[in-house]
Design a protein around this motif. Sequence first.
Motif, PDB file in Angstrom:
ATOM      1  N   LEU A  46       6.180  -4.282   1.349  1.00 35.33           N
ATOM      2  CA  LEU A  46       6.318  -3.577   2.618  1.00 35.33           C
ATOM      3  C   LEU A  46       5.217  -2.536   2.764  1.00 35.33           C
ATOM      4  O   LEU A  46       4.854  -1.853   1.807  1.00 35.33           O
ATOM      5  CB  LEU A  46       7.693  -2.903   2.697  1.00 35.33           C
ATOM      6  N   VAL A  47       4.702  -2.393   4.001  1.00 39.19           N
ATOM      7  CA  VAL A  47       3.536  -1.538   4.235  1.00 39.19           C
ATOM      8  C   VAL A  47       3.895  -0.332   5.111  1.00 39.19           C
ATOM      9  O   VAL A  47       3.654   0.809   4.730  1.00 39.19           O
ATOM     10  CB  VAL A  47       2.402  -2.353   4.886  1.00 39.19           C
ATOM     11  N   LYS A  48       4.468  -0.556   6.284  1.00 41.31           N
ATOM     12  CA  LYS A  48       4.735   0.556   7.192  1.00 41.31           C
ATOM     13  C   LYS A  48       5.872   0.191   8.128  1.00 41.31           C
ATOM     14  O   LYS A  48       6.169  -0.988   8.349  1.00 41.31           O
ATOM     15  CB  LYS A  48       3.489   0.924   8.003  1.00 41.31           C
ATOM     16  N   LYS A  49       6.468   1.232   8.703  1.00 40.61           N
ATOM     17  CA  LYS A  49       7.565   1.043   9.642  1.00 40.61           C
ATOM     18  C   LYS A  49       7.032   0.521  10.957  1.00 40.61           C
ATOM     19  O   LYS A  49       5.927   0.864  11.398  1.00 40.61           O
ATOM     20  CB  LYS A  49       8.309   2.368   9.853  1.00 40.61           C
ATOM     21  N   HIS A  50       7.846  -0.318  11.595  1.00 38.95           N
ATOM     22  CA  HIS A  50       7.456  -0.951  12.861  1.00 38.95           C
ATOM     23  C   HIS A  50       8.408  -0.497  13.958  1.00 38.95           C
ATOM     24  O   HIS A  50       9.613  -0.324  13.726  1.00 38.95           O
ATOM     25  CB  HIS A  50       7.490  -2.468  12.717  1.00 38.95           C
ATOM     26  N   TYR A  51       7.848  -0.287  15.154  1.00 39.77           N
ATOM     27  CA  TYR A  51       8.637   0.141  16.313  1.00 39.77           C
ATOM     28  C   TYR A  51       8.568  -0.976  17.355  1.00 39.77           C
ATOM     29  O   TYR A  51       7.633  -1.012  18.181  1.00 39.77           O
ATOM     30  CB  TYR A  51       8.100   1.450  16.885  1.00 39.77           C
ATOM     31  N   GLY A  95      18.723  -1.715   9.511  1.00 40.94           N
ATOM     32  CA  GLY A  95      18.519  -2.142  10.884  1.00 40.94           C
ATOM     33  C   GLY A  95      17.134  -1.872  11.423  1.00 40.94           C
ATOM     34  O   GLY A  95      16.793  -2.356  12.508  1.00 40.94           O
ATOM     35  N   ASP A  96      16.313  -1.112  10.686  1.00 42.91           N
ATOM     36  CA  ASP A  96      14.955  -0.818  11.151  1.00 42.91           C
ATOM     37  C   ASP A  96      14.048  -2.016  10.941  1.00 42.91           C
ATOM     38  O   ASP A  96      14.312  -2.901  10.114  1.00 42.91           O
ATOM     39  CB  ASP A  96      14.378   0.390  10.413  1.00 42.91           C
ATOM     40  N   SER A  97      12.953  -2.028  11.684  1.00 44.46           N
ATOM     41  CA  SER A  97      11.920  -3.047  11.525  1.00 44.46           C
ATOM     42  C   SER A  97      10.789  -2.486  10.678  1.00 44.46           C
ATOM     43  O   SER A  97      10.442  -1.304  10.791  1.00 44.46           O
ATOM     44  CB  SER A  97      11.376  -3.494  12.884  1.00 44.46           C
ATOM     45  N   VAL A  98      10.227  -3.330   9.862  1.00 47.79           N
ATOM     46  CA  VAL A  98       9.158  -2.911   8.957  1.00 47.79           C
ATOM     47  C   VAL A  98       8.162  -4.061   8.833  1.00 47.79           C
ATOM     48  O   VAL A  98       8.534  -5.238   8.895  1.00 47.79           O
ATOM     49  CB  VAL A  98       9.731  -2.497   7.580  1.00 47.79           C
ATOM     50  N   LEU A  99       6.891  -3.711   8.689  1.00 50.57           N
ATOM     51  CA  LEU A  99       5.838  -4.704   8.514  1.00 50.57           C
ATOM     52  C   LEU A  99       5.456  -4.795   7.045  1.00 50.57           C
ATOM     53  O   LEU A  99       5.402  -3.775   6.339  1.00 50.57           O
ATOM     54  CB  LEU A  99       4.598  -4.334   9.348  1.00 50.57           C
ATOM     55  N   GLY A 100       5.198  -6.002   6.590  1.00 49.46           N
ATOM     56  CA  GLY A 100       4.848  -6.204   5.189  1.00 49.46           C
ATOM     57  C   GLY A 100       4.135  -7.529   4.989  1.00 49.46           C
ATOM     58  O   GLY A 100       3.941  -8.317   5.932  1.00 49.46           O
ATOM     59  N   TYR A 101       3.751  -7.783   3.760  1.00 45.87           N
ATOM     60  CA  TYR A 101       3.065  -9.023   3.391  1.00 45.87           C
ATOM     61  C   TYR A 101       4.056  -9.964   2.705  1.00 45.87           C
ATOM     62  O   TYR A 101       4.787  -9.557   1.804  1.00 45.87           O
ATOM     63  CB  TYR A 101       1.897  -8.732   2.445  1.00 45.87           C
ATOM     64  N   MET A 102       4.067 -11.203   3.142  1.00 45.31           N
ATOM     65  CA  MET A 102       4.922 -12.236   2.570  1.00 45.31           C
ATOM     66  C   MET A 102       4.136 -12.958   1.480  1.00 45.31           C
ATOM     67  O   MET A 102       3.177 -13.675   1.756  1.00 45.31           O
ATOM     68  CB  MET A 102       5.360 -13.215   3.663  1.00 45.31           C
ATOM     69  N   LEU A 103       4.531 -12.747   0.216  1.00 46.81           N
ATOM     70  CA  LEU A 103       3.826 -13.364  -0.901  1.00 46.81           C
ATOM     71  C   LEU A 103       4.454 -14.693  -1.314  1.00 46.81           C
ATOM     72  O   LEU A 103       3.761 -15.581  -1.821  1.00 46.81           O
ATOM     73  CB  LEU A 103       3.800 -12.411  -2.104  1.00 46.81           C
ATOM     74  N   GLU A 104       5.762 -14.827  -1.104  1.00 44.01           N
ATOM     75  CA  GLU A 104       6.425 -16.059  -1.510  1.00 44.01           C
ATOM     76  C   GLU A 104       6.023 -17.200  -0.557  1.00 44.01           C
ATOM     77  O   GLU A 104       6.115 -17.094   0.654  1.00 44.01           O
ATOM     78  CB  GLU A 104       7.947 -15.890  -1.488  1.00 44.01           C
ATOM     79  N   GLY A 105       5.549 -18.255  -1.127  1.00 49.27           N
ATOM     80  CA  GLY A 105       5.167 -19.416  -0.342  1.00 49.27           C
ATOM     81  C   GLY A 105       3.815 -19.299   0.327  1.00 49.27           C
ATOM     82  O   GLY A 105       3.473 -20.149   1.160  1.00 49.27           O
ATOM     83  N   THR A 106       3.049 -18.285   0.000  1.00 55.45           N
ATOM     84  CA  THR A 106       1.731 -18.089   0.591  1.00 55.45           C
ATOM     85  C   THR A 106       0.664 -18.380  -0.448  1.00 55.45           C
ATOM     86  O   THR A 106       0.761 -17.919  -1.583  1.00 55.45           O
ATOM     87  CB  THR A 106       1.572 -16.651   1.113  1.00 55.45           C
ATOM     88  N   ASN A 107      -0.344 -19.124  -0.050  1.00 53.31           N
ATOM     89  CA  ASN A 107      -1.448 -19.459  -0.949  1.00 53.31           C
ATOM     90  C   ASN A 107      -2.626 -18.533  -0.685  1.00 53.31           C
ATOM     91  O   ASN A 107      -3.100 -18.407   0.455  1.00 53.31           O
ATOM     92  CB  ASN A 107      -1.882 -20.917  -0.743  1.00 53.31           C
ATOM     93  N   PHE A 108      -3.094 -17.894  -1.748  1.00 50.88           N
ATOM     94  CA  PHE A 108      -4.243 -17.004  -1.664  1.00 50.88           C
ATOM     95  C   PHE A 108      -5.363 -17.575  -2.518  1.00 50.88           C
ATOM     96  O   PHE A 108      -5.143 -17.942  -3.680  1.00 50.88           O
ATOM     97  CB  PHE A 108      -3.889 -15.595  -2.157  1.00 50.88           C
ATOM     98  N   ASN A 109      -6.531 -17.620  -1.955  1.00 55.45           N
ATOM     99  CA  ASN A 109      -7.704 -18.085  -2.691  1.00 55.45           C
ATOM    100  C   ASN A 109      -8.339 -16.886  -3.389  1.00 55.45           C
ATOM    101  O   ASN A 109      -9.336 -16.321  -2.931  1.00 55.45           O
ATOM    102  CB  ASN A 109      -8.695 -18.757  -1.741  1.00 55.45           C
ATOM    103  N   SER A 110      -7.747 -16.479  -4.519  1.00 53.88           N
ATOM    104  CA  SER A 110      -8.196 -15.285  -5.223  1.00 53.88           C
ATOM    105  C   SER A 110      -8.110 -15.528  -6.726  1.00 53.88           C
ATOM    106  O   SER A 110      -7.037 -15.884  -7.254  1.00 53.88           O
ATOM    107  CB  SER A 110      -7.344 -14.073  -4.821  1.00 53.88           C
TER     108      SER A 110
END
Length: 519
Positions: A408-413, A372-387
């Motif tokens: 996932l990076v850190k907890k979100h409040y 039930g907690d919120s968390v911040l992260g990076y969405m890699l699926e479906g994302t295009n990176f020029n790398s």
Amino acid sequence: MDLDAPMGMAPLMGTARTGATILCCNCGAPIDGTSSAGALCYDCIKSTVDISQGIQREATLHFCKDCDRWLLPPASWVTAAPESRELLSLCLKRLRNLGKVRITDARFIWTEPHSRRIKVQVTVQDQVADGVLMQQSFEVTYVVASQQCKDCAKSYTANVWRAAVQVRQKVTHKRTFLFLEQLILKHQAHRDTINIKEEKDGIDFYFAQKNQAEGFISFLKSVVPVLTKESRHLISADTHTGNKSYKYNYSVEIVPVCRDDLVALPLKLAKAIGNISPLVLCHRIGTSVNLLDPNTLQTAEVSADIYWRAPFHPLAGTPDLVEFIVMDIEPTGVRKGKWLLSEVQVARASDLGVNDNVYFTRTHLGQLLRAGDSVLGYMLEGTNFNSDALEAIESSKAYGSMIPDVVLVKKHYPNRRRNRKRNWKLKRMAKDEGELLPKAADQAKMDAEYEMFLRDVEEDEELRAALALYKNSLKTKREADAMSIADTDMMTEAEDDGPKISMDELLDDFEDMEIKDAE
């Protein structure tokens, strides 16, 4: 008795021989004639002989109002507090003929602060005759005159600085500079600067001496990974003596990798630093770049020398973070320091009620997250990176199948208020913005970045330990005056689920303290 009888000439036993007693030629007082100087008693010698003759009774001290320093002739300027030993030594050095006598005592005499006068009582001792020492005290009055030193006079001209340190970081935000600013303030590394100017991609620090700039660069190398370059510009040259005067410029570039960035390492570099997975998170910036693999909790460090030999850029930064909701979490039992490896199922917050997409991943935040907690992260699926580095990872046989859908990076409040009143505060450096005055949109962006930095300070104990946090006295006064506010405000405070900092971790700000005289 026969007066003509012979008598013995033997001296009487037990009687002491005494010196000849004479009278003082001035006042008639009896004195010892064998030790008297000029047939004068000590009181008459004191009234007729002046051993302080020739020593000044008045002198002038030159004081610079801009830098609070005193002139020590011929051209030195020293710092001395009022009624200090340094100032007393400076006062005695300003007196002529003082070296002919012996100084036994010297002390200040109180004067009005606005009188621009300094009084010193000096006690000297000297020999006036054979075996006769005389001690005498007298007062010296110093007039405090204002004179501007060369450094302060130079600060009002165009050639104010001799060395400039240009600190730059090629990123779209200034979170690293906010952290660096707090470190500079805590260690007082900017005390020798004569000007601090904010530029587009960084900050310029100006110094009056070259060695001061070199000391500041040494401090920067001890807190962040940097690359330095030096250049100099000829100002003037003397063809007769060969002396030359230069202006020095130092370019200091900070690595573009910041905290909480997603990094795709080159495969060769990943193997060289411990065979770590090439898709990692940057969890800390110190003297080196500290990386973390959230799938295995393996860590690695990339020093400044290694980074600048093969530089790489972050794959994604904090502006690309997406909010997720934890659906289920299961710890694996693997622990490393404050991290707990866990398997978690998350759903994007914007997808709730729209679709049933659920993503499975591993995270190092098992100690903090619950269902039930919120968390911040990076969405890699479906994302295009020029790398190119990410393409190499995807085509690799060893790591191509290990790329997760979500990192996932850190907890979100989410219930934390944006501009809530904190019981602590941070100090800021006084910078010259020059012609780059921020626009309304840029100012809003800067305020948002500063708010994010304050939230990082609240959430990370290690980050707080490196900074100096002060008590917010204004908030304390408001709380004392607002005890009878409506219950709605109390409910709002209760709904704020953000982390808070205890008062034991805060320092007293002496600039805000009010000193009152006792009645």
